[in-house]
Design a protein around this motif. Structure first.
Motif, mmCIF file in Angstrom:
data_model
loop_
_atom_site.group_PDB
_atom_site.id
_atom_site.type_symbol
_atom_site.label_atom_id
_atom_site.label_comp_id
_atom_site.label_asym_id
_atom_site.label_seq_id
_atom_site.Cartn_x
_atom_site.Cartn_y
_atom_site.Cartn_z
ATOM 1 N N MET A 1 0.854 -1.180 0.000
ATOM 2 C CA MET A 1 0.000 0.000 0.000
ATOM 3 C C MET A 1 0.890 1.230 0.000
ATOM 4 S SD MET A 1 -3.096 1.102 2.561
ATOM 5 C CE MET A 1 -2.138 1.300 4.043
ATOM 6 N N PHE A 2 0.636 2.125 -0.945
ATOM 7 C CA PHE A 2 1.344 3.394 -1.054
ATOM 8 C C PHE A 2 0.419 4.482 -0.523
ATOM 9 C CE2 PHE A 2 2.615 0.586 -4.485
ATOM 10 C CZ PHE A 2 3.986 0.555 -4.344
ATOM 11 N N VAL A 3 0.760 5.072 0.623
ATOM 12 C CA VAL A 3 -0.071 6.098 1.243
ATOM 13 C C VAL A 3 0.287 7.446 0.617
ATOM 14 C CG1 VAL A 3 -0.748 7.195 3.402
ATOM 15 C CG2 VAL A 3 -0.174 4.745 3.364
ATOM 16 N N HIS A 4 -0.710 8.122 0.068
ATOM 17 C CA HIS A 4 -0.458 9.337 -0.704
ATOM 18 C C HIS A 4 -0.006 10.524 0.146
ATOM 19 C CE1 HIS A 4 -2.999 7.984 -4.392
ATOM 20 N NE2 HIS A 4 -2.457 6.966 -3.784
ATOM 21 N N HIS A 5 -0.626 10.744 1.310
ATOM 22 C CA HIS A 5 -0.355 11.993 2.047
ATOM 23 C C HIS A 5 1.057 12.063 2.629
ATOM 24 C CE1 HIS A 5 -1.580 9.563 5.552
ATOM 25 N NE2 HIS A 5 -0.871 10.408 6.263
ATOM 26 N N ASP A 6 1.687 10.929 2.887
ATOM 27 C CA ASP A 6 3.040 10.987 3.437
ATOM 28 C C ASP A 6 4.054 10.157 2.635
ATOM 29 O OD1 ASP A 6 2.438 8.380 4.148
ATOM 30 O OD2 ASP A 6 2.602 8.708 6.301
ATOM 31 N N SER A 7 3.621 9.630 1.510
ATOM 32 C CA SER A 7 4.476 8.838 0.611
ATOM 33 C C SER A 7 5.076 7.601 1.275
ATOM 34 C CB SER A 7 5.597 9.703 0.021
ATOM 35 O OG SER A 7 5.062 10.760 -0.731
ATOM 36 N N SER A 8 4.412 7.098 2.300
ATOM 37 C CA SER A 8 4.910 5.887 2.959
ATOM 38 C C SER A 8 4.385 4.641 2.242
ATOM 39 C CB SER A 8 4.494 5.863 4.428
ATOM 40 O OG SER A 8 3.086 5.787 4.551
ATOM 41 N N MET A 9 5.038 3.521 2.516
ATOM 42 C CA MET A 9 4.623 2.233 1.971
ATOM 43 C C MET A 9 4.471 1.252 3.116
ATOM 44 S SD MET A 9 6.742 1.642 -1.590
ATOM 45 C CE MET A 9 7.919 0.663 -0.760
ATOM 46 N N MET A 10 3.445 0.400 3.008
ATOM 47 C CA MET A 10 3.236 -0.669 3.979
ATOM 48 C C MET A 10 3.060 -1.972 3.215
ATOM 49 S SD MET A 10 0.694 1.023 6.756
ATOM 50 C CE MET A 10 -0.090 2.295 5.802
ATOM 51 N N ASN A 11 3.617 -3.044 3.755
ATOM 52 C CA ASN A 11 3.500 -4.357 3.130
ATOM 53 C C ASN A 11 2.735 -5.292 4.053
ATOM 54 O OD1 ASN A 11 5.178 -3.948 0.714
ATOM 55 N ND2 ASN A 11 6.762 -3.565 2.232
#
Length: 102
Positions: A82-92
């Motif tokens: 998942m690529f979170v738009h507001h902070d440019s983080s990624m979660m697997n």
């Protein structure tokens, strides 16, 4: 998309700490309940067959995040980034998939 074998079905995606029911009953769409507020979201779904029983799914969660998932139907596993738009983080996330409806 017409060849995606989960079309017309509901599947449980279980990551352990969180689980979703993915509703694939409408071709080209994915519906699921948001864990944050219990509302149902329906998104456009793009599916690519990588090989027999292995699919790449792509969808955007209401502008909040973009998801890429590999669903291995032979092993009943799913791996999602998942690529979170507001902070440019990624979660697997890694989990299991199982059919809900009969």
């Amino acid at each position: 998309m017409n060849d995606f074998p989960l079309t017309g079905q509901i599947w449980r995606i279980d990551y352990g700490e969180i689980a979703f029911e993915h509703d694939y009953r409408v071709p080209g769409k994915l519906s699921f309940v948001l864990p944050t507020d219990g509302s149902t979201m329906t998104v456009d779904l793009s599916v690519t067959e990588l090989r027999e029983d292995l699919y790449l799914l792509r969808f955007e969660d209401g502008g909040y995040a973009s998801m890429v998932a590999i669903e291995d139907l032979a092993a009943n596993t799913v791996n999602t980034t998942m690529f979170v738009h507001h902070d440019s983080s990624m979660m697997n996330f890694t989990g299991k998939i199982s059919r809900v409806d009969g």
